[in-house]
Design a protein around this motif. Structure first.
Motif, PDB file in Angstrom:
ATOM      1  N   THR A  60      41.347  43.645  62.145  1.00 16.37           N
ATOM      2  CA  THR A  60      40.687  42.984  61.013  1.00 16.37           C
ATOM      3  C   THR A  60      40.475  43.944  59.850  1.00 16.37           C
ATOM      4  OG1 THR A  60      38.479  43.461  61.889  1.00 16.37           O
ATOM      5  CG2 THR A  60      39.513  41.390  62.573  1.00 16.37           C
ATOM      6  N   TYR A  61      40.349  45.242  60.150  1.00 13.92           N
ATOM      7  CA  TYR A  61      40.108  46.251  59.114  1.00 13.92           C
ATOM      8  C   TYR A  61      41.227  46.296  58.068  1.00 13.92           C
ATOM      9  CZ  TYR A  61      42.807  48.519  62.826  1.00 13.92           C
ATOM     10  OH  TYR A  61      43.739  48.799  63.807  1.00 13.92           O
ATOM     11  N   SER A  62      42.411  45.778  58.411  1.00  8.89           N
ATOM     12  CA  SER A  62      43.513  45.789  57.449  1.00  8.89           C
ATOM     13  C   SER A  62      43.165  44.986  56.193  1.00  8.89           C
ATOM     14  CB  SER A  62      44.785  45.233  58.092  1.00  8.89           C
ATOM     15  OG  SER A  62      44.627  43.864  58.445  1.00  8.89           O
ATOM     16  N   ASN A  99      32.178  40.401  60.259  1.00  9.42           N
ATOM     17  CA  ASN A  99      32.525  39.097  59.685  1.00  9.42           C
ATOM     18  C   ASN A  99      33.974  39.025  59.212  1.00  9.42           C
ATOM     19  OD1 ASN A  99      30.161  37.643  60.110  1.00  9.42           O
ATOM     20  ND2 ASN A  99      29.225  38.334  58.185  1.00  9.42           N
ATOM     21  N   LEU A 100      34.665  40.158  59.173  1.00 10.27           N
ATOM     22  CA  LEU A 100      36.091  40.139  58.844  1.00 10.27           C
ATOM     23  C   LEU A 100      36.871  39.270  59.830  1.00 10.27           C
ATOM     24  CD1 LEU A 100      36.704  43.889  57.899  1.00 10.27           C
ATOM     25  CD2 LEU A 100      36.883  41.918  56.367  1.00 10.27           C
ATOM     26  N   GLN A 101      36.337  39.130  61.034  1.00  9.17           N
ATOM     27  CA  GLN A 101      36.966  38.242  62.013  1.00  9.17           C
ATOM     28  C   GLN A 101      37.140  36.836  61.444  1.00  9.17           C
ATOM     29  OE1 GLN A 101      34.498  37.483  65.456  1.00  9.17           O
ATOM     30  NE2 GLN A 101      36.132  36.431  66.574  1.00  9.17           N
ATOM     31  N   LYS A 102      36.177  36.389  60.626  1.00  8.33           N
ATOM     32  CA  LYS A 102      36.150  35.010  60.147  1.00  8.33           C
ATOM     33  C   LYS A 102      37.175  34.734  59.049  1.00  8.33           C
ATOM     34  CE  LYS A 102      31.250  34.616  61.325  1.00  8.33           C
ATOM     35  NZ  LYS A 102      29.869  34.412  60.793  1.00  8.33           N
ATOM     36  N   THR A 103      37.811  35.793  58.539  1.00  9.21           N
ATOM     37  CA  THR A 103      38.812  35.614  57.480  1.00  9.21           C
ATOM     38  C   THR A 103      40.178  36.167  57.870  1.00  9.21           C
ATOM     39  OG1 THR A 103      38.042  37.674  56.445  1.00  9.21           O
ATOM     40  CG2 THR A 103      37.103  35.616  55.619  1.00  9.21           C
ATOM     41  N   PHE A 104      40.319  36.621  59.104  1.00  5.98           N
ATOM     42  CA  PHE A 104      41.570  37.260  59.536  1.00  5.98           C
ATOM     43  C   PHE A 104      42.597  36.179  59.854  1.00  5.98           C
ATOM     44  CE2 PHE A 104      43.862  40.156  62.739  1.00  5.98           C
ATOM     45  CZ  PHE A 104      44.544  40.817  61.729  1.00  5.98           C
ATOM     46  N   ASN A 105      43.637  36.100  59.013  1.00  5.52           N
ATOM     47  CA  ASN A 105      44.622  35.030  59.164  1.00  5.52           C
ATOM     48  C   ASN A 105      46.003  35.533  58.734  1.00  5.52           C
ATOM     49  OD1 ASN A 105      45.511  32.449  59.787  1.00  5.52           O
ATOM     50  ND2 ASN A 105      45.056  31.630  57.741  1.00  5.52           N
ATOM     51  N   PRO A 106      46.622  36.392  59.542  1.00  4.23           N
ATOM     52  CA  PRO A 106      47.899  37.031  59.167  1.00  4.23           C
ATOM     53  C   PRO A 106      49.088  36.095  59.346  1.00  4.23           C
ATOM     54  CG  PRO A 106      47.215  37.770  61.333  1.00  4.23           C
ATOM     55  CD  PRO A 106      46.107  36.889  60.829  1.00  4.23           C
ATOM     56  N   VAL A 107      49.215  35.144  58.441  1.00  6.66           N
ATOM     57  CA  VAL A 107      50.169  34.044  58.615  1.00  6.66           C
ATOM     58  C   VAL A 107      51.629  34.483  58.530  1.00  6.66           C
ATOM     59  CG1 VAL A 107      48.556  32.264  57.845  1.00  6.66           C
ATOM     60  CG2 VAL A 107      49.955  33.493  56.155  1.00  6.66           C
ATOM     61  N   PHE A 136      37.398  44.858  68.532  1.00 11.17           N
ATOM     62  CA  PHE A 136      38.076  43.586  68.261  1.00 11.17           C
ATOM     63  C   PHE A 136      39.371  43.533  69.051  1.00 11.17           C
ATOM     64  CE2 PHE A 136      40.802  40.657  65.890  1.00 11.17           C
ATOM     65  CZ  PHE A 136      39.962  39.565  65.782  1.00 11.17           C
ATOM     66  N   ALA A 137      39.470  42.555  69.941  1.00 14.27           N
ATOM     67  CA  ALA A 137      40.625  42.453  70.834  1.00 14.27           C
ATOM     68  C   ALA A 137      41.746  41.686  70.153  1.00 14.27           C
ATOM     69  CB  ALA A 137      40.240  41.774  72.138  1.00 14.27           C
ATOM     70  N   ASN A 355      53.987  55.846  63.573  1.00 11.38           N
ATOM     71  CA  ASN A 355      53.071  54.735  63.309  1.00 11.38           C
ATOM     72  C   ASN A 355      53.391  54.038  61.989  1.00 11.38           C
ATOM     73  OD1 ASN A 355      50.193  53.517  64.093  1.00 11.38           O
ATOM     74  ND2 ASN A 355      50.247  53.791  61.869  1.00 11.38           N
ATOM     75  N   ILE A 356      53.493  52.705  62.060  1.00 12.52           N
ATOM     76  CA  ILE A 356      53.584  51.851  60.877  1.00 12.52           C
ATOM     77  C   ILE A 356      52.497  50.786  61.014  1.00 12.52           C
ATOM     78  CG2 ILE A 356      55.018  50.357  59.465  1.00 12.52           C
ATOM     79  CD1 ILE A 356      57.479  51.639  60.758  1.00 12.52           C
ATOM     80  N   ALA A 357      51.684  50.617  59.974  1.00 16.66           N
ATOM     81  CA  ALA A 357      50.545  49.705  60.059  1.00 16.66           C
ATOM     82  C   ALA A 357      50.824  48.384  59.369  1.00 16.66           C
ATOM     83  CB  ALA A 357      49.314  50.361  59.429  1.00 16.66           C
ATOM     84  N   PRO A 358      50.748  47.267  60.089  1.00 14.81           N
ATOM     85  CA  PRO A 358      50.864  45.963  59.431  1.00 14.81           C
ATOM     86  C   PRO A 358      49.673  45.710  58.510  1.00 14.81           C
ATOM     87  CG  PRO A 358      51.224  45.797  61.800  1.00 14.81           C
ATOM     88  CD  PRO A 358      50.659  47.149  61.545  1.00 14.81           C
ATOM     89  N   GLY A 359      49.907  44.924  57.471  1.00 16.59           N
ATOM     90  CA  GLY A 359      48.847  44.575  56.542  1.00 16.59           C
ATOM     91  C   GLY A 359      48.132  43.297  56.939  1.00 16.59           C
ATOM     92  N   PRO A 360      47.160  42.854  56.127  1.00 14.88           N
ATOM     93  CA  PRO A 360      46.367  41.674  56.478  1.00 14.88           C
ATOM     94  C   PRO A 360      47.183  40.387  56.534  1.00 14.88           C
ATOM     95  CG  PRO A 360      45.943  42.368  54.204  1.00 14.88           C
ATOM     96  CD  PRO A 360      46.764  43.448  54.843  1.00 14.88           C
TER      97      PRO A 360
END
Length: 479
Positions: A60-62, A99-107, A136-137, A355-360
């Motif tokens: 979610t931190y992304s 609360n980032l959990q509530k907006t995490f939607n990596p479509v 966060f799992a 390491n490569i980090a996916p975005g939100p």
């Protein structure tokens, strides 16, 4: 010199040079204990052949574009800083973070796109962060609602909501070995950071010896989550355990600064966990980072490369950008730097976990895909010098780096030109490894005949004119 003394000497030579703006330092632990399980030894041997893997930190931190988890840690370090716009006080910040959990939607999540790009670039295994320190799992755990498949997470309605399952199955289908990163500390559960006390630092915020019932619940919680990962997600080849401060107190190395901050017993019974994982996944490699003993099957220098070869299994985890987590407009290393890093690591007997980090949105930056595509053409030409190789003296000599085939009938010599765009020299000249009789010489990527001569223990090669990017590879075959 005994094996232990020799190894400690080698470990003392490990570079402490950080390759990014921040890093959570993990010293390579001494006292390596070679596994005895034949299935584990076989898996380790195969893993050492793979050489190049993909690491992904994602959570979610992304959405905030910040360092993974660490801003929750009440320590005053460069990598724990919090932005005021995310909360003026610590506890307001924690609430907003959760609360980032509530907006995490990596479509845009499409693991096949990642697997295709990684495979083309020569990567052979993947390690994914199923759960970082924030708790966060990124898998469908039954132990917590703080997870991507919870109704509280918008992405939970997506058919690919269990992203760990999707990533593992997709990469497995493309022939990758599968690694599950899992954080032993969990800063979200009340069994590790008990709300009765404020957190003081990264460690458990109560004394497990004083409150054994609460600690027992944490041990059960951790055991159950690892049991889920190793039971419900198909073949898993590597269990990559982070958070080395969760460890038996007796294993603390007082010579390591960060380990001196551990003040309480945090034994989670790795024997029970490790044996369960092996029962679920026979032959699984367990990497209990920085905790020497039976469950640290290979060692993991972070953002650094040993200056000399190690005679034990090891892997450098290094970021493509400056951060392990997604940061907007991150600075991605040039492809030549990635090639040079790969060459240095394999010449010293290690594996490279990039390491490569996916975005939100659920995708990589285009710059990451560009690097992988550029890598693919170089790796395709030189793969015989990379995979299933081992270190061989003299290892490194000037701009030349060496690997050998496992049967020692082939020696590969990489030529680099660091700090400047690669240009192939008119003549290659380097030392021939001891007791190696050269029968044939090839310049990988060149189909013509190579002109070469010997002068004592030196090999001299007239380089043909050809367009070479990043590094040249000379392959020697013995008589």
């Amino acid at each position: 010199m005994t094996y232990t003394r020799k190894r400690n000497l080698l470990l003392s030579l490990i570079s402490l040079c950080c390759l990014s703006a921040y890093t959570q330092e993990h010293n390579v632990s001494a006292g390596y204990q070679k596994p005895t399980d034949p299935a584990v030894l076989e898996n380790l041997e195969t893993w050492q052949d793979l050489k190049f893997g993909l690491f992904m930190h994602w959570g979610t931190y992304s959405q905030w574009g910040i360092v993974e988890s660490w801003s929750l840690c009440p320590e005053d370090e460069g990598w724990t800083q919090r932005k005021p716009e995310h909360g003026e006080t610590y506890f307001e910040y924690v609430k907003n973070y959760e609360n980032l959990q509530k907006t995490f939607n990596p479509v845009d999540f499409n693991p096949q796109k990642w697997a295709n790009a990684a495979k083309a670039a020569g990567m052979k295994y993947v390690v994914f962060t199923t759960k970082h320190h924030d708790g966060f799992a990124m898998f469908d755990t039954k132990e917590s609602d703080y997870k991507i498949t919870s109704p509280n997470t918008p992405f939970s309605t997506n058919p690919k909501a269990d992203v760990t399952k999707e990533i593992f199955s997709t990469f497995r289908n493309e022939g990758f070995k599968i690694g599950a990163y899992f954080s032993k500390p969990d800063w979200h559960t009340e069994y590790y950071w008990w709300p009765y006390f404020p957190p003081k630092d990264r460690n458990v915020n109560y004394d497990p010896l004083k409150y054994p019932d609460r600690w027992e619940k944490y041990k059960t919680f951790t055991y159950n989550q690892i049991n889920e990962l190793t039971s419900n997600y198909g073949k898993v080849d590597i269990l990559w355990l982070d958070g080395g401060w969760v460890r038996p107190f007796k294993t603390i190395d007082q010579s390591v600064e960060w380990q001196r901050t551990i003040k309480v017993e945090q034994d989670i019974d790795m024997d029970k966990i490790g044996n369960m994982a092996r029962n679920n996944q026979p032959g699984i490699i367990v990497v209990d980072r920085t905790v020497p003993g039976e469950w640290e099957n290979y060692v993991t220098p972070e953002q650094a490369i040993p200056e000399h070869p190690l005679d034990i299994p090891w892997e450098s985890c290094i970021t493509m950008g400056n951060s392990f987590s997604y940061v907007p407009n991150d600075h991605y290393k040039p492809t030549q730097k990635i090639v040079e890093t790969l060459v240095k690591i394999i010449s010293r007997g290690g594996n490279y976990l990039l390491n490569i980090a996916p975005g939100p949105n659920g995708d990589f930056d285009q710059a990451a895909y560009d690097r992988l595509e550029e890598l693919s053409s170089w790796v395709a030409i030189n793969e015989s010098a990379i995979y299933a190789t081992r270190a061989i003296a003299p290892y490194h000599e000037g701009n030349y780096y060496y690997t050998r085939s496992k049967d020692s009938r082939t020696v590969n010599v990489f030529h680099l030109s660091e700090d400047k765009e690669y240009q192939q020299p008119e003549t290659f000249q380097f030392t021939i490894p001891d007791n190696f009789e050269v029968k044939d010489v090839k310049l990988l990527g060149y189909k013509g005949k190579i002109k070469w001569t010997k002068n004592d223990n030196k090999l001299i090669i007239k380089a043909p004119k050809m367009d070479v990017k990043y590094a040249s590879v000379i392959q020697l075959t013995s008589k």
